[in-house]
Write a protein that holds these residues in place. Sequence first.
Motif, mmCIF file in Angstrom:
data_model
loop_
_atom_site.group_PDB
_atom_site.id
_atom_site.type_symbol
_atom_site.label_atom_id
_atom_site.label_comp_id
_atom_site.label_asym_id
_atom_site.label_seq_id
_atom_site.Cartn_x
_atom_site.Cartn_y
_atom_site.Cartn_z
ATOM 1 N N UNK A 64 44.249 55.169 -16.135
ATOM 2 C CA UNK A 64 43.849 56.203 -15.183
ATOM 3 C C UNK A 64 43.938 57.563 -15.854
ATOM 4 N N UNK A 65 43.462 58.582 -15.162
ATOM 5 C CA UNK A 65 43.500 59.945 -15.702
ATOM 6 C C UNK A 65 44.948 60.373 -15.965
ATOM 7 N N UNK A 66 45.858 60.019 -15.063
ATOM 8 C CA UNK A 66 47.262 60.367 -15.255
ATOM 9 C C UNK A 66 47.838 59.665 -16.477
ATOM 10 N N UNK A 67 47.518 58.388 -16.630
ATOM 11 C CA UNK A 67 48.004 57.649 -17.793
ATOM 12 C C UNK A 67 47.471 58.264 -19.086
ATOM 13 N N UNK A 68 46.202 58.636 -19.090
ATOM 14 C CA UNK A 68 45.620 59.266 -20.279
ATOM 15 C C UNK A 68 46.336 60.578 -20.593
ATOM 16 N N UNK A 69 46.588 61.373 -19.547
ATOM 17 C CA UNK A 69 47.276 62.652 -19.733
ATOM 18 C C UNK A 69 48.670 62.440 -20.317
ATOM 19 N N UNK A 70 49.394 61.476 -19.761
ATOM 20 C CA UNK A 70 50.745 61.203 -20.254
ATOM 21 C C UNK A 70 50.735 60.678 -21.685
ATOM 22 N N UNK A 71 49.760 59.847 -22.006
ATOM 23 C CA UNK A 71 49.681 59.293 -23.356
ATOM 24 C C UNK A 71 49.294 60.350 -24.392
ATOM 25 N N UNK A 72 48.630 61.399 -23.950
ATOM 26 C CA UNK A 72 48.234 62.458 -24.871
ATOM 27 C C UNK A 72 49.262 63.589 -24.939
ATOM 28 N N UNK A 73 50.316 63.488 -24.149
ATOM 29 C CA UNK A 73 51.317 64.537 -24.084
ATOM 30 C C UNK A 73 52.179 64.589 -25.332
ATOM 31 N N UNK A 74 53.031 65.606 -25.397
ATOM 32 C CA UNK A 74 53.905 65.758 -26.562
ATOM 33 C C UNK A 74 54.927 64.622 -26.636
#
Length: 100
Positions: A64-74
């Motif tokens: 999901x968009x949230x998972x993608x955001x978290x996976x791309x985080x620092x």
Amino acid sequence: MAYTLNPEEIVSWRRNLFFMRLSIEISFEQLLNYIRQLSFSEKEKLVLEIQKDMVFKKKEAAPTALQKLLLQGPTWSENDYQQVLKTREQINQVGKDDSA
């Protein structure tokens, strides 16, 4: 006259049994009609099997968009992580020293 299978024929027969497949083409309406003819307990079993399949397929879904955001985080380096553990231990010691 009875026919007796020898052990090699039994192994061969059992091995081939695993690879037998039946493939038929029916319409969705025909499938529904067949399902409607099932007993209640057979329908329950079918529902459980479909739910298992759906859960398995759901786990394979794209992130999901949230998972993608978290996976791309620092991320933390090993040094950062060790520093956090050290700081946490120090904070825990302060709490113990105050209560004593």
